[in-house]
Write a protein that holds these residues in place. Structure first.
Motif, PDB file in Angstrom:
ATOM      1  N   THR A 165     -59.045  10.417  -1.384  1.00  8.49           N
ATOM      2  CA  THR A 165     -58.555  11.260  -2.473  1.00  8.49           C
ATOM      3  C   THR A 165     -57.054  11.045  -2.630  1.00  8.49           C
ATOM      4  N   LEU A 166     -56.618  10.849  -3.861  1.00  4.25           N
ATOM      5  CA  LEU A 166     -55.217  10.581  -4.152  1.00  4.25           C
ATOM      6  C   LEU A 166     -54.713  11.528  -5.234  1.00  4.25           C
ATOM      7  N   PRO A 167     -53.416  11.826  -5.240  1.00  2.20           N
ATOM      8  CA  PRO A 167     -52.878  12.638  -6.331  1.00  2.20           C
ATOM      9  C   PRO A 167     -52.962  11.878  -7.653  1.00  2.20           C
ATOM     10  N   VAL A 168     -53.128  12.595  -8.733  1.00  2.00           N
ATOM     11  CA  VAL A 168     -53.097  11.964 -10.051  1.00  2.00           C
ATOM     12  C   VAL A 168     -51.681  11.473 -10.305  1.00  2.00           C
ATOM     13  N   PRO A 169     -51.506  10.194 -10.620  1.00  2.00           N
ATOM     14  CA  PRO A 169     -50.148   9.696 -10.887  1.00  2.00           C
ATOM     15  C   PRO A 169     -49.478  10.459 -12.022  1.00  2.00           C
ATOM     16  N   ARG A 170     -48.188  10.711 -11.856  1.00  2.00           N
ATOM     17  CA  ARG A 170     -47.424  11.401 -12.898  1.00  2.00           C
ATOM     18  C   ARG A 170     -47.524  10.649 -14.223  1.00  2.00           C
ATOM     19  N   GLY A 171     -47.751  11.396 -15.291  1.00  2.42           N
ATOM     20  CA  GLY A 171     -47.814  10.795 -16.616  1.00  2.42           C
ATOM     21  C   GLY A 171     -49.210  10.428 -17.069  1.00  2.42           C
ATOM     22  N   LEU A 172     -50.205  10.517 -16.183  1.00  3.46           N
ATOM     23  CA  LEU A 172     -51.571  10.193 -16.565  1.00  3.46           C
ATOM     24  C   LEU A 172     -52.377  11.453 -16.829  1.00  3.46           C
ATOM     25  N   THR A 173     -53.268  11.374 -17.799  1.00  4.54           N
ATOM     26  CA  THR A 173     -54.233  12.445 -18.022  1.00  4.54           C
ATOM     27  C   THR A 173     -55.341  12.327 -16.977  1.00  4.54           C
ATOM     28  N   LEU A 174     -56.135  13.368 -16.857  1.00  5.24           N
ATOM     29  CA  LEU A 174     -57.266  13.311 -15.930  1.00  5.24           C
ATOM     30  C   LEU A 174     -58.292  12.276 -16.376  1.00  5.24           C
ATOM     31  N   THR A 175     -58.419  12.076 -17.675  1.00  7.95           N
ATOM     32  CA  THR A 175     -59.328  11.035 -18.169  1.00  7.95           C
ATOM     33  C   THR A 175     -58.850   9.664 -17.724  1.00  7.95           C
ATOM     34  N   GLU A 176     -57.560   9.402 -17.846  1.00  8.57           N
ATOM     35  CA  GLU A 176     -57.016   8.118 -17.393  1.00  8.57           C
ATOM     36  C   GLU A 176     -57.134   7.977 -15.879  1.00  8.57           C
ATOM     37  N   ALA A 177     -56.878   9.062 -15.167  1.00  7.55           N
ATOM     38  CA  ALA A 177     -56.935   9.004 -13.709  1.00  7.55           C
ATOM     39  C   ALA A 177     -58.352   8.703 -13.208  1.00  7.55           C
ATOM     40  N   ALA A 178     -59.366   9.152 -13.938  1.00  2.04           N
ATOM     41  CA  ALA A 178     -60.751   8.878 -13.540  1.00  2.04           C
ATOM     42  C   ALA A 178     -61.096   7.402 -13.631  1.00  2.04           C
ATOM     43  N   ALA A 179     -60.299   6.645 -14.351  1.00  6.00           N
ATOM     44  CA  ALA A 179     -60.534   5.205 -14.499  1.00  6.00           C
ATOM     45  C   ALA A 179     -59.866   4.393 -13.394  1.00  6.00           C
ATOM     46  N   LEU A 180     -59.215   5.050 -12.436  1.00  8.30           N
ATOM     47  CA  LEU A 180     -58.452   4.330 -11.420  1.00  8.30           C
ATOM     48  C   LEU A 180     -59.223   3.989 -10.143  1.00  8.30           C
ATOM     49  N   PRO A 181     -59.881   4.941  -9.479  1.00  4.76           N
ATOM     50  CA  PRO A 181     -60.244   4.702  -8.082  1.00  4.76           C
ATOM     51  C   PRO A 181     -61.149   3.508  -7.816  1.00  4.76           C
ATOM     52  N   GLU A 182     -62.301   3.415  -8.452  1.00  2.54           N
ATOM     53  CA  GLU A 182     -63.245   2.347  -8.121  1.00  2.54           C
ATOM     54  C   GLU A 182     -62.637   0.966  -8.362  1.00  2.54           C
ATOM     55  N   THR A 183     -62.009   0.776  -9.511  1.00  4.39           N
ATOM     56  CA  THR A 183     -61.472  -0.545  -9.818  1.00  4.39           C
ATOM     57  C   THR A 183     -60.217  -0.850  -9.002  1.00  4.39           C
ATOM     58  N   PHE A 184     -59.341   0.104  -8.822  1.00  7.06           N
ATOM     59  CA  PHE A 184     -58.109  -0.166  -8.076  1.00  7.06           C
ATOM     60  C   PHE A 184     -58.398  -0.375  -6.590  1.00  7.06           C
ATOM     61  N   PHE A 185     -59.287   0.434  -5.999  1.00  6.02           N
ATOM     62  CA  PHE A 185     -59.673   0.194  -4.614  1.00  6.02           C
ATOM     63  C   PHE A 185     -60.289  -1.195  -4.475  1.00  6.02           C
ATOM     64  N   THR A 186     -61.188  -1.555  -5.396  1.00  7.06           N
ATOM     65  CA  THR A 186     -61.881  -2.841  -5.322  1.00  7.06           C
ATOM     66  C   THR A 186     -60.915  -4.004  -5.464  1.00  7.06           C
ATOM     67  N   VAL A 187     -60.036  -3.945  -6.461  1.00  6.21           N
ATOM     68  CA  VAL A 187     -59.105  -5.044  -6.699  1.00  6.21           C
ATOM     69  C   VAL A 187     -58.119  -5.180  -5.541  1.00  6.21           C
TER      70      VAL A 187
END
Length: 338
Positions: A118-140
């Protein structure tokens, strides 16, 4: 005795998307489920948005069962607000906005997540944008930088350049000083890839990507390749790779491969691969720590951003899967939950 040390008032039930019988997108059916409670080392998140990923499609088809102990509800990444904190998970508090990688359960109004993923939502991102981060960023991060060892000044090729993985890999590789190449299947997608920062987009329908790579690199080839196709791409990747290049396999959408290992040996290549969902918590925790330290600042600075293709209400999860299977999307597909 409960493992929960802090929580808000929670309902008994929630709406979730289930898969009663595997099949096409229509197999995704809203159901009423009990609201889960966090155990030690976990938090409960009131989900605002959930990312849609290719593994969700494969699970819906009946070919990717959840790991032992994981929820049968699909969904591997979420963003929302913490509403309950388990013992040992006090690094976050009730009310915190978080994004989390989960092993299942994301297509629901509430989802349990391990605190280590679990990570904090980066400053400046909406929750919708933040939901697009974990799976792809962890994988990449895990596959391109840890397993593939991509370094500044090297060259990198990713297939499926307009997928969630592709758009993330292009931005991160470029941000860390690599020359980036990517494949896609239309002129519009190729234009989108280059707009994201790829040095050269390759239309795999009209161009032979090993020949393009050879021409663009003066015959040297690329140092790292991220592939989710397999099939006849395996030998093509070996042809496109530089001497002592590294190829990382994260899926086999093109099916099985029959290969001649001669090129692998002559070039001293490393062809490796991995999956993420079933990996142990400490492994995911190490990736989370690296992302927070090295990547989240880039997201907050606007250097790297999740690219959102489209959003769908939770109840229209079937339509979101149909969109993904059409391969028309550029970037991430996200379910809006609450």
């Amino acid at each position: 005795m409960s493992d929960t040390v802090a929580e808000t008032m929670l309902p008994e039930t929630m709406t979730a998307i289930a898969i009663p019988v595997p099949g096409g997108p229509e197999a995704l059916v809203p159901e009423t489920r009990p609201v889960p409670r966090p155990r030690a080392g976990e938090v409960l998140v009131k989900v605002a948005a959930a990312g849609v990923n290719r593994p969700d499609v494969v699970q819906r088809q009946g070919n990717y069962p959840p790991p032992k102990g994981a929820s049968d509800i699909p969904g591997l990444e979420i963003a929302g607000t913490v509403v309950a904190v388990g013992e040992g998970a006090e690094a976050v508090a009730v009310g915190d906005a978080v994004a989390a990688l989960v092993s299942g359960g994301g297509y629901a109004e509430y989802c349990v997540a391990e605190i280590s993923s679990t990570l904090p939502v980066p400053r400046g991102l909406t929750l919708t944008e933040a939901a697009a981060l974990p799976e792809t960023f962890f994988t990449v991060w895990s596959n391109v930088f840890d397993r593939g060892g991509l370094k500044p000044g090297e060259s990198f090729l990713v297939h499926g350049g307009t997928s969630g993985i592709g758009t993330t890999a292009i931005q991160l590789a470029r941000a860390f000083g690599a020359t980036v190449f990517a494949t896609a299947g239309s002129p519009d997608k190729c234009a989108a890839i280059e707009k994201l920062g790829a040095h050269r987009a390759i239309n795999y329908r009209t161009e032979d990507f090993p020949e393009v790579i050879k021409a663009e690199t003066g015959g040297r080839g690329v140092n790292v390749i991220l592939d989710m196709i397999a099939g006849d791409y395996v030998e093509k990747n070996w042809k496109a790779a530089a001497v002592e290049g590294r190829i990382v396999q994260i899926a086999t959408l093109g099916g099985r491969s029959t290969v001649d290992f001669t090129r692998l040996m002559l070039k001293r290549l490393v062809h490796t691969g991995s999956t993420l969902r079933a990996r142990e918590a400490p492994f995911k925790a190490a990736i989370a720590a690296a992302l927070k330290d090295k990547v989240w600042p880039l997201v907050e600075a606007g250097t790297v951003r999740p690219l959102i293709d489209s959003t769908f209400p939770l109840a229209q999860a079937a339509a979101a899967h149909a969109r993904m299977e059409s391969s028309a999307h550029i970037g991430k597909i996200v379910l809006i939950v609450g």
